[in-house]
Design a protein around this motif. Structure first.
Motif, PDB file in Angstrom:
ATOM      1  N   ILE A  95      31.968 -87.794 -81.669  1.00 33.92           N
ATOM      2  CA  ILE A  95      34.211 -86.883 -82.655  1.00 33.92           C
ATOM      3  C   ILE A  95      34.166 -86.153 -81.757  1.00 33.92           C
ATOM      4  O   ILE A  95      35.504 -86.021 -80.694  1.00 33.92           O
ATOM      5  N   SER A  96      33.561 -84.536 -81.533  1.00 35.13           N
ATOM      6  CA  SER A  96      34.180 -84.118 -80.744  1.00 35.13           C
ATOM      7  C   SER A  96      34.662 -83.794 -79.312  1.00 35.13           C
ATOM      8  O   SER A  96      35.499 -83.674 -78.657  1.00 35.13           O
ATOM      9  N   SER A  99      37.438 -86.375 -78.231  1.00 37.33           N
ATOM     10  CA  SER A  99      38.728 -84.872 -79.013  1.00 37.33           C
ATOM     11  C   SER A  99      39.166 -83.945 -78.330  1.00 37.33           C
ATOM     12  O   SER A  99      40.182 -83.369 -77.549  1.00 37.33           O
ATOM     13  N   ILE A 118      42.661 -78.974 -85.546  1.00 37.18           N
ATOM     14  CA  ILE A 118      40.702 -78.791 -85.691  1.00 37.18           C
ATOM     15  C   ILE A 118      39.972 -77.334 -86.047  1.00 37.18           C
ATOM     16  O   ILE A 118      39.434 -77.487 -86.766  1.00 37.18           O
ATOM     17  N   SER A 156      33.980 -80.731 -86.609  1.00 39.51           N
ATOM     18  CA  SER A 156      33.392 -79.504 -86.606  1.00 39.51           C
ATOM     19  C   SER A 156      34.179 -79.342 -85.863  1.00 39.51           C
ATOM     20  O   SER A 156      34.714 -79.315 -84.015  1.00 39.51           O
ATOM     21  N   ALA A 157      34.582 -77.823 -85.880  1.00 35.15           N
ATOM     22  CA  ALA A 157      35.619 -77.200 -84.703  1.00 35.15           C
ATOM     23  C   ALA A 157      34.527 -76.383 -83.365  1.00 35.15           C
ATOM     24  O   ALA A 157      35.276 -76.639 -82.399  1.00 35.15           O
ATOM     25  N   THR A 160      33.935 -78.596 -80.593  1.00 36.35           N
ATOM     26  CA  THR A 160      34.842 -79.668 -80.054  1.00 36.35           C
ATOM     27  C   THR A 160      35.154 -78.501 -78.991  1.00 36.35           C
ATOM     28  O   THR A 160      35.814 -78.420 -78.019  1.00 36.35           O
ATOM     29  N   PHE A 161      35.345 -77.193 -79.214  1.00 36.17           N
ATOM     30  CA  PHE A 161      35.727 -75.879 -78.577  1.00 36.17           C
ATOM     31  C   PHE A 161      34.808 -75.908 -77.458  1.00 36.17           C
ATOM     32  O   PHE A 161      35.087 -75.887 -76.328  1.00 36.17           O
ATOM     33  N   ARG A 164      35.983 -78.213 -75.181  1.00 29.08           N
ATOM     34  CA  ARG A 164      36.946 -77.609 -74.297  1.00 29.08           C
ATOM     35  C   ARG A 164      36.805 -76.580 -73.459  1.00 29.08           C
ATOM     36  O   ARG A 164      37.090 -77.060 -72.623  1.00 29.08           O
TER      37      ARG A 164
ATOM     38  N   PRO B  14      45.093 -90.560 -75.551  1.00 29.19           N
ATOM     39  CA  PRO B  14      44.850 -89.149 -76.230  1.00 29.19           C
ATOM     40  C   PRO B  14      44.800 -88.969 -78.122  1.00 29.19           C
ATOM     41  O   PRO B  14      44.066 -88.913 -77.931  1.00 29.19           O
ATOM     42  N   LEU B  17      42.178 -91.326 -79.324  1.00 32.36           N
ATOM     43  CA  LEU B  17      40.211 -90.204 -79.058  1.00 32.36           C
ATOM     44  C   LEU B  17      40.711 -89.823 -80.159  1.00 32.36           C
ATOM     45  O   LEU B  17      39.294 -88.728 -80.791  1.00 32.36           O
ATOM     46  N   LEU B  18      42.256 -88.636 -80.175  1.00 30.03           N
ATOM     47  CA  LEU B  18      41.811 -87.769 -81.580  1.00 30.03           C
ATOM     48  C   LEU B  18      41.780 -87.746 -82.734  1.00 30.03           C
ATOM     49  O   LEU B  18      40.763 -87.328 -83.530  1.00 30.03           O
ATOM     50  N   ALA B  19      41.601 -89.165 -83.085  1.00 26.58           N
ATOM     51  CA  ALA B  19      42.310 -89.665 -84.212  1.00 26.58           C
ATOM     52  C   ALA B  19      40.681 -89.856 -85.021  1.00 26.58           C
ATOM     53  O   ALA B  19      41.336 -89.369 -86.446  1.00 26.58           O
ATOM     54  N   PRO B  20      39.709 -89.857 -84.927  1.00 24.86           N
ATOM     55  CA  PRO B  20      37.975 -90.000 -85.385  1.00 24.86           C
ATOM     56  C   PRO B  20      38.260 -88.590 -86.541  1.00 24.86           C
ATOM     57  O   PRO B  20      38.469 -88.478 -87.322  1.00 24.86           O
ATOM     58  N   GLN B  21      38.347 -87.381 -85.138  1.00 27.13           N
ATOM     59  CA  GLN B  21      38.519 -86.343 -85.757  1.00 27.13           C
ATOM     60  C   GLN B  21      39.653 -85.982 -86.826  1.00 27.13           C
ATOM     61  O   GLN B  21      39.374 -84.788 -87.808  1.00 27.13           O
ATOM     62  N   VAL B  22      40.548 -86.240 -85.974  1.00 20.53           N
ATOM     63  CA  VAL B  22      41.351 -86.157 -87.130  1.00 20.53           C
ATOM     64  C   VAL B  22      41.802 -86.381 -88.388  1.00 20.53           C
ATOM     65  O   VAL B  22      42.024 -86.065 -89.572  1.00 20.53           O
ATOM     66  N   THR B  25      39.187 -84.875 -90.725  1.00 23.89           N
ATOM     67  CA  THR B  25      39.902 -83.203 -91.242  1.00 23.89           C
ATOM     68  C   THR B  25      40.720 -84.155 -92.004  1.00 23.89           C
ATOM     69  O   THR B  25      40.284 -82.958 -93.166  1.00 23.89           O
ATOM     70  N   PHE B  29      39.346 -82.205 -95.396  1.00 24.15           N
ATOM     71  CA  PHE B  29      39.491 -81.005 -95.040  1.00 24.15           C
ATOM     72  C   PHE B  29      40.369 -80.653 -95.902  1.00 24.15           C
ATOM     73  O   PHE B  29      41.067 -79.713 -96.826  1.00 24.15           O
TER      74      PHE B  29
END
Lengths: 282, 294
Positions: A95-96, A99, A118, A156-157, A160-161, A164, B14, B17-22, B25, B29
């Motif tokens: 997932i990271s 994203s 995130i 996990s941030a 991802t960082f 990135r 985009p 792609l972001l969906a799973p993590q967001v 979270t 979280f």
């Protein structure tokens, strides 16, 4: 070295050898204790030399466990720990990667907003929001399941960082060349970006596997069924499970088995481990 | 925040792609964190029949509660003790290893692996060594006339958990100190040596000040570790005792929430802890910015 001082070097070696001895001591003691018959621990101070019962003790914990105190055989717990650690690691990495790819290679509304969402996960460790997270998982019916053990921990941030940052250093020309050749975004991701990131993925893999394997509080809360116990939390059940003194020879055999896999991972992949550690934290 | 010069264009990709993590979270979280915030303003009566909105009452009760204040104090002693102990030992090891040429890698291998040991296991290992009836340390301490018993003595229990928590963290600090030492230019040290500075003086006036960014960074990381990652050390060994002597904040949140079922109070404690994490994270990030700039 500016000056070569023989006594200084001797002293440094002495300090280090003593230091290494102290660092190793607890594990040495555990290994020794796991080779003794139960009687040794009733008779007073624990021994510092190996005993005769190694094979028997390890066989007992792996196949029988301590059924009286409600702890299942270690074999199953080791497997659960492995599945949980792998699920967390692979989940986090995939997932990271996705994203980070979206954030670096696309421009779209609310990009910064998602980035901050995130980022927030960095500030909320499980230990801190333990009761409400448990409630959410319970409401979703994920208690006593591998999904419940792993999914809540895979955001996990840091990963991802890291990805990135790495993607930002990948030369623009690669992407342009891929586009000229008619590759779409996903093809570019799969055939160019992933192979380039392989070292980063491997070093994060080491760190995250250790993180996943060593989870304690989370499995403790959401597994009530011994079938899903992981080994690290199972030890606690063994220590406090009986009414008398713990059966130290069995506890220590379990401790050795629980600590061994992540230690082996570090020793065999030391270079990747050091790289992963120093890069994720900066 | 930058992207690539000519980004890919797609309206939906985009987001997919972001969906799973967001989604993860948001569900695991953000939602629980906001629940904690909300519950910290509520109080249930003992039968769970009525829930009242009590504003900041949970918080003011906490700060009037002797047990909570004690837990704050215990956490402070515990994290300062753990941080100081493990950082000073790690610095000593790193300085010594940095002198070595041929044996550097083998020493590093020997010092690095405790990182892999789970906090709970570290706790059990030292608990066994210090076990009052069969442990080796109490036996030796008795020779010096000290009667060790972490089941009844608060000091002994605190020393035990600090040692266990610090032991595990040495390898982490060691690696960062060693990396820091290796990045110090040799020419500075040579120049000082030519000016006649002794080894000891060179360390305190040149090496140590140059290490200060790393020292500061490690201090924050270690405090975060001691405050939030050491739940296992406490839970597997002392369980907060004897007489609340090792009842650190994270452990108290768990106990009040799951054992005493005092949800409002536990949620309020969670909120305070989140505040602490946020402050520490911000400090950590400010430090990174500074380091990038020079």
């Amino acid at each position: 070295m500016v000056e070569n001082n023989r006594w200084g070097n001797f002293f440094a070696h002495l300090v280090l050898i003593l230091g290494v001895a102290i660092v190793i001591f607890p594990v040495y003691v555990a290994i020794i204790a796991s080779t003794h018959p139960p009687g040794t621990f009733i008779r007073g101070v624990m021994p510092l030399l190996p005993g005769p019962n190694a094979l028997e003790n390890y066989k007992t914990v792996i196949t029988d466990g301590r059924s009286r105190a409600g702890t299942p055989p270690i074999g199953g717990m080791l497997w659960n720990s492995f599945v949980m650690a792998m699920a967390i690691t692979i989940g986090k990495l995939s997932i990271s990667l996705l994203s980070a790819f979206a954030i670096v290679y696309f421009r779209f509304p609310f990009r910064i907003f998602f980035f901050w969402i995130i980022f927030l996960t960095l500030m909320l460790p499980v230990e801190v929001r333990i009761v409400p997270t448990f409630q959410v998982v319970a409401d979703l019916g994920m208690l006593n399941s591998f999904a419940g053990l792993s999914i809540p921990l895979i955001a996990s941030a840091t990963a991802t960082f890291l990805f990135r940052q790495f993607f930002m250093t990948v030369p623009e020309e690669l992407m342009e060349a891929a586009r000229v050749d008619g590759a779409g975004p996903m093809k570019f991701f799969k055939d160019i970006l992933l192979p380039l990131s392989i070292t980063n993925i491997a070093s994060l893999f080491v760190i995250m596997f250790i993180y996943g394997w060593n989870q304690y509080l989370w499995p403790l809360l959401i597994t009530t069924d011994p079938e899903y116990y992981t080994i690290v939390m199972g030890i606690q059940r063994m220590v406090t499970g009986g009414d008398s003194e713990p059966l130290w020879h069995l506890v220590m055999a379990t401790v050795v088995l629980a600590a061994l896999p992540p230690i082996l991972v570090i020793l065999f992949m030391q270079r990747l481990f050091v790289k992963g550690l120093t890069e994720t934290e900066k | 925040m930058q992207t690539k010069r000519i980004p890919f264009s797609s309206r939906w990709l985009p987001y997919a792609l972001l969906a799973p993590q967001v989604i993860v979270t948001l569900i695991f979280f953000i939602w629980p964190a906001s629940q904690a915030l909300y519950q910290s303003f509520l109080r249930q009566d003992i039968f769970g029949l009525r829930t009242d909105f009590v504003w900041f009452d949970n918080f003011s009760r906490l700060f009037a509660d002797q047990l909570y204040l004690n837990s704050l104090k215990v956490t402070l002693i515990f994290s300062v003790g753990t941080t100081f102990l493990s950082m000073s030992i790690a610095l000593l090891f790193a300085v010594m290893v940095n002198r070595m040429i041929r044996s550097r890698d083998s020493y590093t291998t020997f010092l690095v692996w405790p990182y892999a040991v789970a906090p709970a296991i570290a706790g059990v290992l030292w608990w066994f060594i210090f076990n009052p009836s069969i442990g080796i340390m109490p036996y030796m301490l008795k020779g010096f006339g000290y009667d060790w018993n972490h089941r009844s003595s608060s000091t002994d229990a605190m020393i035990l958990v600090i040692i266990a928590a610090a032991w595990k963290q040495i390898s982490y600090n060691f690696l960062f100190f060693l990396a820091g030492l290796q990045s110090i230019p040799q020419s500075l040290i040579e120049a000082a040596a030519i000016d006649g500075a002794s080894r000891f003086k060179r360390f305190w006036t040149i090496v140590f000040p140059l290490l200060s960014p790393i020292t500061f960074f490690l201090m924050v990381v270690n405090i975060v570790y001691a405050m939030f990652d050491t739940f296992g050390v406490i839970h597997a060994t002392t369980e907060g005792g004897p007489a609340q002597a090792t009842n650190i904040l994270v452990y108290k949140v768990y106990r009040d929430g799951f054992v005493n079922l005092n949800l409002g109070s536990s949620a309020a404690q969670s909120v305070i802890l989140m505040g602490i994490v946020i402050v520490l994270t911000v400090i950590q990030f400010r430090y990174i910015e500074r380091r990038v700039n020079y």
